[in-house]
Design a protein around this motif. Structure first.
Motif, PDB file in Angstrom:
ATOM      1  N   GLN A  80      -8.120  -1.325  -5.852  1.00  0.00           N
ATOM      2  CA  GLN A  80      -7.202  -0.849  -4.829  1.00  0.00           C
ATOM      3  C   GLN A  80      -7.895  -0.079  -3.708  1.00  0.00           C
ATOM      4  N   GLU A  84      -7.770  -1.460   0.057  1.00  0.00           N
ATOM      5  CA  GLU A  84      -7.036  -0.720   1.078  1.00  0.00           C
ATOM      6  C   GLU A  84      -7.954  -0.233   2.194  1.00  0.00           C
ATOM      7  N   GLU A  88      -6.984  -1.354   5.859  1.00  0.00           N
ATOM      8  CA  GLU A  88      -6.664  -0.338   6.859  1.00  0.00           C
ATOM      9  C   GLU A  88      -7.411  -0.581   8.156  1.00  0.00           C
ATOM     10  N   SER A  95      -2.729   2.612   4.645  1.00  0.00           N
ATOM     11  CA  SER A  95      -2.020   1.782   3.659  1.00  0.00           C
ATOM     12  C   SER A  95      -0.760   2.442   3.127  1.00  0.00           C
ATOM     13  N   ARG A 103       2.612  -4.134   1.645  1.00  0.00           N
ATOM     14  CA  ARG A 103       1.381  -3.574   1.069  1.00  0.00           C
ATOM     15  C   ARG A 103       0.979  -4.341  -0.182  1.00  0.00           C
TER      16      ARG A 103
END
Length: 164
Positions: A80, A84, A88, A95, A103
């Motif tokens: 994750q 992210e 981003e 995020s 998302r």
């Protein structure tokens, strides 16, 4: 409001204007279910394993690629932070401020682009866009397409880091 239901009517995209009617593969269903499970994980903070048991007990889950579903709901949370960070840059948004449905869709798509060389990047993008048509905001699929296309282009250029 987003309706995230595993009822079988959601699997058929033929009722969505502009989307061609195509056979739905077990891997496609795994992605859709994984997106729903990851949405639940993002919103509630429940462990993916706890969420998994609720999904696989559903009778509509019979045609889902269970191994791929499990792979996605365990590996996306594992990566994750990296996913992210990359997303981003291309979304130009933090995020945590994204709609949780989009998302979750972006996380699955980004994971496939960056960590699944067996999945062609255009397939990962197209699958994410299809899921965004079903579960995302009205124009959310455009955002998903744009962000994942930029990410894939960066990955094709073997950029370890996003440009900038």
């Amino acid at each position: 409001m987003h309706c995230l239901v595993s009822d079988s009517k959601w699997w058929n995209t033929s009722g969505i204007q502009g989307l061609p009617e195509v056979p739905i593969s077990s891997r496609h269903l795994a992605r859709r279910n994984a997106t729903q499970a990851l949405y639940q994980w993002l919103v509630t903070g429940q462990a993916p394993g706890d969420i998994e048991s609720k999904f696989i007990s559903d009778e509509t889950f019979a045609s889902v690629d269970l191994d791929y579903f499990r792979h996605l709901i365990t590996q996306v949370p594992r990566y994750q932070d990296e996913l992210e960070r990359r997303l981003e840059f291309f979304s130009e948004r933090e995020s945590k401020k994204l709609d949780p449905v989009e998302r979750a869709i972006l996380l699955v798509g980004a994971y496939e682009i960056l960590f699944r060389p067996d999945v062609p990047k255009n397939v990962a993008i197209n699958e994410a866009v299809q899921v965004a048509h079903v579960f995302g905001a009205e124009q959310g699929y455009r955002f998903v397409n744009s962000v994942l296309h930029q990410l894939a282009k960066s990955a094709d250029n073997n950029d370890d880091e996003p440009p900038g």
